[in-house]
Design a protein around this motif. Structure first.
Motif, PDB file in Angstrom:
ATOM      1  N   LEU A  38       0.832  -1.202   0.000  1.00 25.05           N
ATOM      2  CA  LEU A  38       0.000   0.000   0.000  1.00 25.05           C
ATOM      3  C   LEU A  38       0.869   1.254   0.000  1.00 25.05           C
ATOM      4  O   LEU A  38       0.534   2.252  -0.651  1.00 25.05           O
ATOM      5  N   ALA A  39       1.988   1.199   0.708  1.00 24.76           N
ATOM      6  CA  ALA A  39       2.890   2.353   0.790  1.00 24.76           C
ATOM      7  C   ALA A  39       3.542   2.686  -0.547  1.00 24.76           C
ATOM      8  O   ALA A  39       4.088   3.792  -0.717  1.00 24.76           O
ATOM      9  N   GLU A  40       3.482   1.774  -1.509  1.00 20.23           N
ATOM     10  CA  GLU A  40       4.033   2.048  -2.840  1.00 20.23           C
ATOM     11  C   GLU A  40       3.221   3.104  -3.580  1.00 20.23           C
ATOM     12  O   GLU A  40       3.741   3.783  -4.471  1.00 20.23           O
ATOM     13  N   PHE A  41       1.956   3.251  -3.211  1.00 20.09           N
ATOM     14  CA  PHE A  41       1.094   4.219  -3.885  1.00 20.09           C
ATOM     15  C   PHE A  41       1.338   5.607  -3.292  1.00 20.09           C
ATOM     16  O   PHE A  41       0.931   5.893  -2.168  1.00 20.09           O
ATOM     17  N   SER A 119      -7.353  -1.023   7.539  1.00 17.04           N
ATOM     18  CA  SER A 119      -7.825  -1.393   6.206  1.00 17.04           C
ATOM     19  C   SER A 119      -7.183  -2.686   5.727  1.00 17.04           C
ATOM     20  O   SER A 119      -7.864  -3.593   5.227  1.00 17.04           O
ATOM     21  N   MET A 120      -5.868  -2.791   5.885  1.00 15.72           N
ATOM     22  CA  MET A 120      -5.167  -3.997   5.444  1.00 15.72           C
ATOM     23  C   MET A 120      -5.515  -5.186   6.338  1.00 15.72           C
ATOM     24  O   MET A 120      -5.553  -6.333   5.880  1.00 15.72           O
ATOM     25  N   ALA A 121      -5.784  -4.928   7.614  1.00 11.47           N
ATOM     26  CA  ALA A 121      -6.228  -5.993   8.514  1.00 11.47           C
ATOM     27  C   ALA A 121      -7.576  -6.546   8.069  1.00 11.47           C
ATOM     28  O   ALA A 121      -7.816  -7.758   8.146  1.00 11.47           O
ATOM     29  N   ALA A 122      -8.450  -5.666   7.595  1.00  6.80           N
ATOM     30  CA  ALA A 122      -9.758  -6.116   7.100  1.00  6.80           C
ATOM     31  C   ALA A 122      -9.589  -7.048   5.915  1.00  6.80           C
ATOM     32  O   ALA A 122     -10.267  -8.088   5.816  1.00  6.80           O
TER      33      ALA A 122
END
Length: 431
Positions: A38-41, A119-122
């Motif tokens: 996600l951090a790539e965005f 969000s990523m945990a979901a």
């Protein structure tokens, strides 16, 4: 004999399923990898990520989340406010959904974990359920809220609290909320359709980094959030008279900035004079005309007050206002307090969900404490129409809204496992 064996086998199979679920764990490495993905965005040359709501990076990240949810076999839609909603069917379609999620937008110069972890945990919860062939009785909803950092926009719309005046607020991208909603696939002409009816969700859970240092300092794994503080914002406008700094005697000045400086000190002193954990902050100030050789004729300063009680917020505000008006008179300037459309009412989390979070933490062998949230979250607005719960995990050094923000993979996994087991437990107990 066959008829006798059937119920025995059914009970045996059910017992195996319960045992499997009690030992169920998410994939820690996969969760951390997804945080990094996600951090790539919005990744910059300096290795830090910028992803403010409505930016190109935000849109690209949202599309990636939508693609991931669809890859899990979920039905995905973007509602009129821009909320991403992924739906997973339950075995009983008559039951109300259990929802969970957070946001992926960031403050300017922010970090990789605030909102992003929830969000990523979901996503990780859904993938874990899928790969273990676990069906829930309730339908499940993963909700990724847009523009949380710029005014909890998506959740406010779901609660029916996103007023028209908020749509004109512009963030650092240069887009207003209204323009941003259209840009991310929403529709400002149909915002009413994003509103959820009271009781439409069985529960909503949000996992989040603590954004403080209490859990780390006390060496605890999990925070069971009791409530989310309310917050009120004002612009405080001081109007004096701009004049030549060299020719105007000190005793003949109407210095708006000098009055504002005394006001800032008063905010700190007055907020501290009350018993409790309320906080008052002046985080922004603008002096006009802003030249070194001109006495400031106008100053706009901010005021933010937070507490779990609306009454306390009002008491602190009234005391600050009274003192500031005295300062203005003594300084020969005028002052005006202008409320901003960013108010969030205090929200207590559901006590039954608190108990399920506590029970899940205990079952997983994790330490925990009950605590308030000093920061606002999407769960705050969702609480207006559904029972909510929040799970905190440690923030290293208590740092948040900073590139130095960090939560370890182990702490992220602990929180996600608590989220997973709380959902499964609530699924069995809720109507």
């Amino acid at each position: 004999m066959k008829q006798l064996l059937t119920p025995i086998l059914t009970i045996f199979s059910f017992g195996i399923l319960i045992a499997q679920q009690s030992d169920l764990k998410i994939n820690q490495d996969r969760l951390e990898k997804r945080i990094f993905n996600l951090a790539e965005f919005g990744l910059q040359e300096n290795g830090e990520t910028e992803r403010v709501a409505f930016s190109d990076a935000d849109i690209e990240a949202r599309n990636w989340v939508i693609k991931t949810l669809k890859g899990f076999g979920m039905e995905v839609k973007v509602d009129a406010a821009g909320n991403i909603i992924g739906k997973r069917d339950g075995t009983d379609s008559s039951k109300k959904p259990i929802a969970f999620g957070s946001h992926i937008d960031r403050v300017p110069n922010g970090g990789n974990y605030d909102g992003c972890l929830g969000s990523m945990a979901a996503l990780e919860v859904i993938e874990t359920l899928n790969e273990n062939n676990i069906e829930t009785n309730h339908p499940l909803e993963v909700i990724i809220f847009p523009n949380e950092e710029g005014g909890v926009m998506g959740s406010r719309a779901m609660a029916g609290n996103l007023g028209k005046s908020a749509l004109s607020v512009v963030n650092s991208t240069g887009y207003s909320m209204g323009e941003g909603i259209m840009r991310i696939g929403g529709d400002t002409t149909k915002l009413e359709e994003a509103k959820r009816k009271k009781g439409s969700l069985a529960a909503f859970l949000e996992l989040h980094i603590e954004q403080g240092g209490k859990l780390e300092k006390e060496k605890l794994d999990i925070g069971v959030v009791e409530g989310i503080v309310g917050l009120n914002w004002w612009d405080v406008v001081f109007t004096g008279f701009a004049n030549h700094a060299g020719t105007t005697p000190m005793n003949a000045r109407q210095d708006a900035l000098l009055a504002a400086a005394k006001y800032i000190v008063a905010v700190n002193e007055i907020t501290n004079s009350f018993e409790g954990s309320q906080v008052g902050t002046v985080g922004r100030i603008k002096a006009e005309p802003g030249a070194p050789n001109v006495i400031p004729g106008k100053v706009i300063a901010s005021l933010e007050i937070r507490d779990l009680s609306s009454k306390v917020i009002q008491k602190v505000y009234e005391a600050i206002k009274e003192k500031t008006e005295e300062i203005a008179i003594a300084s020969d300037v005028s002052v005006e307090f202008l409320p901003l459309d960013t108010t969030a009412e205090p929200a207590l989390t559901d006590t039954s969900i608190q108990k399920e979070i506590e029970a899940s933490a205990k079952a997983l062998g994790l330490t925990y404490k009950y605590m308030p949230s000093g920061a606002g979250h999407d769960a705050q607005d969702i609480s207006r129409f559904a029972p909510v719960g929040m799970i905190f995990v440690p923030s290293k050094g208590g740092i948040s809204h900073s590139p130095k923000e960090f939560t370890s993979a182990e702490d992220m996994a602990n929180g996600t496992n608590v989220l997973l087991h709380s959902i499964l437990s609530l699924d069995k107990k809720l109507d």
